[in-house]
Write a protein that holds these residues in place. Structure first.
Motif, PDB file in Angstrom:
ATOM      1  N   ILE A  16     -91.174 -46.462 -68.994  1.00 17.41           N
ATOM      2  CA  ILE A  16     -90.554 -45.278 -68.404  1.00 17.41           C
ATOM      3  C   ILE A  16     -89.418 -45.758 -67.522  1.00 17.41           C
ATOM      4  CG2 ILE A  16     -90.882 -43.269 -66.917  1.00 17.41           C
ATOM      5  CD1 ILE A  16     -93.802 -43.245 -67.749  1.00 17.41           C
ATOM      6  N   GLY A  17     -88.215 -45.304 -67.808  1.00 16.16           N
ATOM      7  CA  GLY A  17     -87.057 -45.732 -67.040  1.00 16.16           C
ATOM      8  C   GLY A  17     -86.880 -44.923 -65.762  1.00 16.16           C
ATOM      9  N   GLY A  18     -85.897 -45.315 -64.975  1.00 11.27           N
ATOM     10  CA  GLY A  18     -85.582 -44.583 -63.762  1.00 11.27           C
ATOM     11  C   GLY A  18     -84.744 -43.347 -64.063  1.00 11.27           C
ATOM     12  N   VAL A  19     -84.591 -42.508 -63.065  1.00 12.55           N
ATOM     13  CA  VAL A  19     -83.818 -41.270 -63.236  1.00 12.55           C
ATOM     14  C   VAL A  19     -82.350 -41.611 -63.480  1.00 12.55           C
ATOM     15  CG1 VAL A  19     -83.092 -39.118 -62.157  1.00 12.55           C
ATOM     16  CG2 VAL A  19     -85.407 -39.988 -61.769  1.00 12.55           C
ATOM     17  N   GLN A  20     -81.779 -40.983 -64.504  1.00 11.99           N
ATOM     18  CA  GLN A  20     -80.366 -41.165 -64.824  1.00 11.99           C
ATOM     19  C   GLN A  20     -79.691 -39.806 -64.913  1.00 11.99           C
ATOM     20  OE1 GLN A  20     -79.564 -43.734 -68.190  1.00 11.99           O
ATOM     21  NE2 GLN A  20     -81.447 -44.865 -67.893  1.00 11.99           N
ATOM     22  N   THR A  21     -78.404 -39.777 -64.626  1.00 11.99           N
ATOM     23  CA  THR A  21     -77.626 -38.547 -64.722  1.00 11.99           C
ATOM     24  C   THR A  21     -76.787 -38.582 -65.987  1.00 11.99           C
ATOM     25  OG1 THR A  21     -77.519 -38.351 -62.311  1.00 11.99           O
ATOM     26  CG2 THR A  21     -75.917 -37.089 -63.591  1.00 11.99           C
ATOM     27  N   VAL A  22     -76.940 -37.558 -66.824  1.00 13.97           N
ATOM     28  CA  VAL A  22     -76.182 -37.481 -68.071  1.00 13.97           C
ATOM     29  C   VAL A  22     -75.315 -36.224 -68.048  1.00 13.97           C
ATOM     30  CG1 VAL A  22     -77.913 -38.731 -69.394  1.00 13.97           C
ATOM     31  CG2 VAL A  22     -78.053 -36.249 -69.244  1.00 13.97           C
ATOM     32  N   VAL A  23     -74.216 -36.274 -68.802  1.00 16.42           N
ATOM     33  CA  VAL A  23     -73.300 -35.137 -68.915  1.00 16.42           C
ATOM     34  C   VAL A  23     -73.648 -34.369 -70.183  1.00 16.42           C
ATOM     35  CG1 VAL A  23     -70.900 -34.429 -69.132  1.00 16.42           C
ATOM     36  CG2 VAL A  23     -71.498 -36.373 -67.678  1.00 16.42           C
ATOM     37  N   GLU A  24     -73.850 -33.061 -70.044  1.00 16.43           N
ATOM     38  CA  GLU A  24     -74.208 -32.216 -71.181  1.00 16.43           C
ATOM     39  C   GLU A  24     -73.116 -31.181 -71.418  1.00 16.43           C
ATOM     40  OE1 GLU A  24     -77.945 -30.567 -70.036  1.00 16.43           O
ATOM     41  OE2 GLU A  24     -79.085 -32.315 -70.730  1.00 16.43           O
ATOM     42  N   SER A  25     -72.790 -30.975 -72.707  1.00 20.53           N
ATOM     43  CA  SER A  25     -71.783 -29.980 -73.072  1.00 20.53           C
ATOM     44  C   SER A  25     -72.461 -28.806 -73.763  1.00 20.53           C
ATOM     45  CB  SER A  25     -70.736 -30.589 -74.002  1.00 20.53           C
ATOM     46  OG  SER A  25     -70.066 -31.661 -73.368  1.00 20.53           O
ATOM     47  N   SER A  26     -72.049 -27.615 -73.433  1.00 25.48           N
ATOM     48  CA  SER A  26     -72.569 -26.410 -74.051  1.00 25.48           C
ATOM     49  C   SER A  26     -71.471 -25.367 -74.103  1.00 25.48           C
ATOM     50  CB  SER A  26     -73.783 -25.880 -73.266  1.00 25.48           C
ATOM     51  OG  SER A  26     -73.377 -25.467 -71.968  1.00 25.48           O
ATOM     52  N   GLU A  27     -71.812 -24.181 -74.652  1.00 27.27           N
ATOM     53  CA  GLU A  27     -70.823 -23.106 -74.714  1.00 27.27           C
ATOM     54  C   GLU A  27     -70.400 -22.661 -73.325  1.00 27.27           C
ATOM     55  OE1 GLU A  27     -72.587 -20.047 -76.999  1.00 27.27           O
ATOM     56  OE2 GLU A  27     -72.478 -21.143 -78.908  1.00 27.27           O
ATOM     57  N   GLU A  28     -71.267 -22.883 -72.350  1.00 24.07           N
ATOM     58  CA  GLU A  28     -70.964 -22.476 -70.985  1.00 24.07           C
ATOM     59  C   GLU A  28     -70.129 -23.511 -70.241  1.00 24.07           C
ATOM     60  OE1 GLU A  28     -74.698 -21.731 -69.201  1.00 24.07           O
ATOM     61  OE2 GLU A  28     -75.159 -19.997 -70.479  1.00 24.07           O
ATOM     62  N   GLY A  29     -69.888 -24.660 -70.857  1.00 27.03           N
ATOM     63  CA  GLY A  29     -69.078 -25.691 -70.221  1.00 27.03           C
ATOM     64  C   GLY A  29     -69.812 -27.007 -70.107  1.00 27.03           C
ATOM     65  N   VAL A  30     -69.317 -27.868 -69.240  1.00 31.14           N
ATOM     66  CA  VAL A  30     -69.887 -29.200 -69.039  1.00 31.14           C
ATOM     67  C   VAL A  30     -70.718 -29.202 -67.758  1.00 31.14           C
ATOM     68  CG1 VAL A  30     -69.373 -31.643 -68.685  1.00 31.14           C
ATOM     69  CG2 VAL A  30     -67.952 -30.281 -70.229  1.00 31.14           C
ATOM     70  N   SER A  31     -71.904 -29.806 -67.834  1.00 32.05           N
ATOM     71  CA  SER A  31     -72.781 -29.871 -66.668  1.00 32.05           C
ATOM     72  C   SER A  31     -73.464 -31.230 -66.627  1.00 32.05           C
ATOM     73  CB  SER A  31     -73.829 -28.752 -66.703  1.00 32.05           C
ATOM     74  OG  SER A  31     -74.646 -28.886 -67.856  1.00 32.05           O
TER      75      SER A  31
END
Length: 252
Positions: A163-178
């Motif tokens: 189990i790795g540590g918490v990471q922040t990823v960028v997600e794209s959707s119809e509502e934009g990037v988050s």
């Protein structure tokens, strides 16, 4: 012996006494420092920031001498023990790499494959599972053409490798990037199971870990494999067939 000679002898004697005193003081000081610091040992620290799961080696680690009594046993590693190993979270420059930071080496059987998926605090059972635990994987299908909206058991009794540590990823959707915080979980799967999990991870709305009891002999033969609107008294309509007349016989 004239007075000048006597004064010379006195000065020589005083010089010897002073030299002996300085030697004794320095010896006592060195012994005191040694008793507080003790022998040194070599640890390895990051020479620059290391991204999660980057292989370790001479390119990103450097030896560093520290007092043995002021470092933990897990930090006293040989370079051969670190070469090619990985840390499951980002490491800042200057951080000493310890044994408990390393991702465990693979212990797969000849038929097992490792595959990693990202979960969050909810789909990952809120941190209640650990390396070595066994879990089921459930998938939620809602937007896959040809499949009714349903929850399905993907695989049962899967071993968690790491189990790795918490990471922040960028997600794209119809509502934009988050941005979202995820936790990489590596699983040991049979080849067919790996395909099922990969498909679900790509197309399912959600993949969940489901923690299991510690009793490995538990009879689970009565567990259902899937759940949809039919289990609630409705009709499970495959995607794309909504609103069509005379659906009887089309729905398996």
């Amino acid at each position: 012996m004239n007075p000048r000679q006597r004064r010379g002898i006195v000065f020589m004697v005083l010089s010897v006494i002073v030299a002996i005193a300085v030697f004794v003081i320095l010896t006592n000081y060195v012994q005191a420092v040694s008793s507080q610091v003790g022998p040194s040992t070599t640890v390895y620290r990051a020479v620059a920031p290391i991204e999660a799961y980057d292989p370790l080696g001479t390119g990103n680690l450097e030896p560093y001498e520290v007092p043995q009594r002021w470092t933990s046993e897990s930090a006293q590693l040989q370079l051969s023990e670190l070469e090619g190993r990985r840390v499951g979270f980002p490491v800042e420059a200057g951080t000493v790499v310890t044994r408990d930071m390393l991702v465990p080496p693979s212990d797969l059987s000849p038929t097992e494959r490792e595959i990693a998926i990202n979960v969050d605090a909810v789909t990952g059972v809120a941190g209640r599972v650990r390396t070595g635990d066994r879990v089921d994987l459930y998938s939620v299908f809602a937007d896959v053409p040809g499949l009714p909206a349903q929850v399905r058991v993907l695989v049962r009794d899967v071993r968690i490798v790491s189990i790795g540590g918490v990471q922040t990823v960028v997600e794209s959707s119809e509502e934009g990037v988050s941005e979202a915080d995820v936790i990489p979980v590596t699983l040991a799967l049979e080849p067919d199971e790996s395909l099922a999990v990969t498909y679900a991870n790509a197309f399912a709305e959600e993949v969940r870990l489901v923690a299991l009891p510690t009793d490995t002999d538990l009879d689970r033969s009565e567990d259902i494999e899937q759940f949809d609107a039919g289990n609630l008294g409705g009709t499970a309509i495959p995607e794309g067939l909504e609103g069509l007349p005379d659906l009887e016989g089309l729905i398996p």
